[in-house]
Design an enzyme around this catalytic site. Sequence first.
Site, short mmCIF file in Angstrom:
data_model
loop_
_atom_site.label_atom_id
_atom_site.label_comp_id
_atom_site.label_asym_id
_atom_site.label_seq_id
_atom_site.Cartn_x
_atom_site.Cartn_y
_atom_site.Cartn_z
N ARG A 69 46.07 -2.88 -58.03
CA ARG A 69 46.47 -4.28 -58.11
C ARG A 69 47.94 -4.39 -57.77
NH1 ARG A 69 41.81 -5.48 -57.89
NH2 ARG A 69 40.54 -6.45 -59.50
N GLU A 123 49.29 -12.35 -54.03
CA GLU A 123 48.36 -12.51 -52.91
C GLU A 123 47.96 -13.97 -52.76
OE1 GLU A 123 45.10 -9.88 -53.71
OE2 GLU A 123 46.40 -8.14 -53.76
N HIS A 154 43.82 -6.90 -49.11
CA HIS A 154 42.91 -6.67 -50.24
C HIS A 154 41.46 -6.55 -49.77
CE1 HIS A 154 42.37 -7.43 -54.84
NE2 HIS A 154 41.43 -6.62 -54.37
#
Length: 315
Positions: free
Chosen positions: A234, A263, A281
Amino acid sequence: MESIGVLMTCPMNTYLEQELDKRFKLFRFWHFPQEQTFLKEHSATIRAVVGNASIGANANLIDALPSLEIVSSFSVGLDKVDLPKCKDKRIRVTNTPDVLTEDVADLAIGLMIATLRRLCESDRYVRGGLWKKKGDFKLTSKFSGKSVGIIGLGRIGLAIAKRAEAFDCPISYYSRSPKATSKSYKYYPTVVDLASNCEILVVACALTEETRHIINREVIDALGAEGVVINIGRGPHIDEAELVSALVEGRLGGAGLDVFENEPGVPEQLFELENVVLAPHVGSGTNETRKAMADLVIGNLEAHFLNKPLLTPVV
Ligand code: 8YV
């Protein structure tokens, strides 16, 4: 089950949406810009939430849904779900472990090779006509045999270790305590020790309060100017401002990043750096895996509403 209200928090997978639509009364949260109005009208009918790594079920959402029984997450990571609150309120929680392990581990290895061998830069070199204009591409750095340090030796960490071993990389790791399954992997009791003793440092642990900014300036300095950071965990695992300044100032050798602190925002300074490989991602982002994840989300919901054991319970 058609009358059971299921709230999907954001768009995540078309197949999952279609299958949920067939079985339940699906509400797409993003179709209702007036959240409060929506909740006033429908909250009592919603018995399940389907979230993902971007939008899960935080305390506010859970409190706004008095009939909520289960959160079935389209992710293995549950940092966007308020687990203590779910426990308190006896709301069940499921995730999608195992089915995405191989893809995420594959991507971690891909990022290592792409970063060290400058695959993206060399692709740009060819496309930009520089091969013809300037001649041979510069020499890069070998991947096989480099020492790999892994933060978090869970399912994904182990799958990365197994792959890196095939490239003759010595493996070491950090986790809260040594793992019995990893006799040939060297354990370090701190992340700084791990970083001082490896060339490639990979983040593969869950995001919790303890692991937030687990990669900070001290760790980056311990890894050093030739070291490479890989993050498939993460964004908030890394102090991103420190990472960016270390890369810009040449205090770190490179980075392969699939995740970011804000993000889809990515620090623009990274765009200028050739020793950085960026991915949006996509660790679990293959057709095969996303379908398997969707099937698990649905399987868990069906099991719950048929009073059967959950397939992948967390709470
Ligand atoms: C997804 C993830 O990108 O499983 C996780 O924890 O981060 C991912 O697989 C995401 O939830 C897909 O919408």
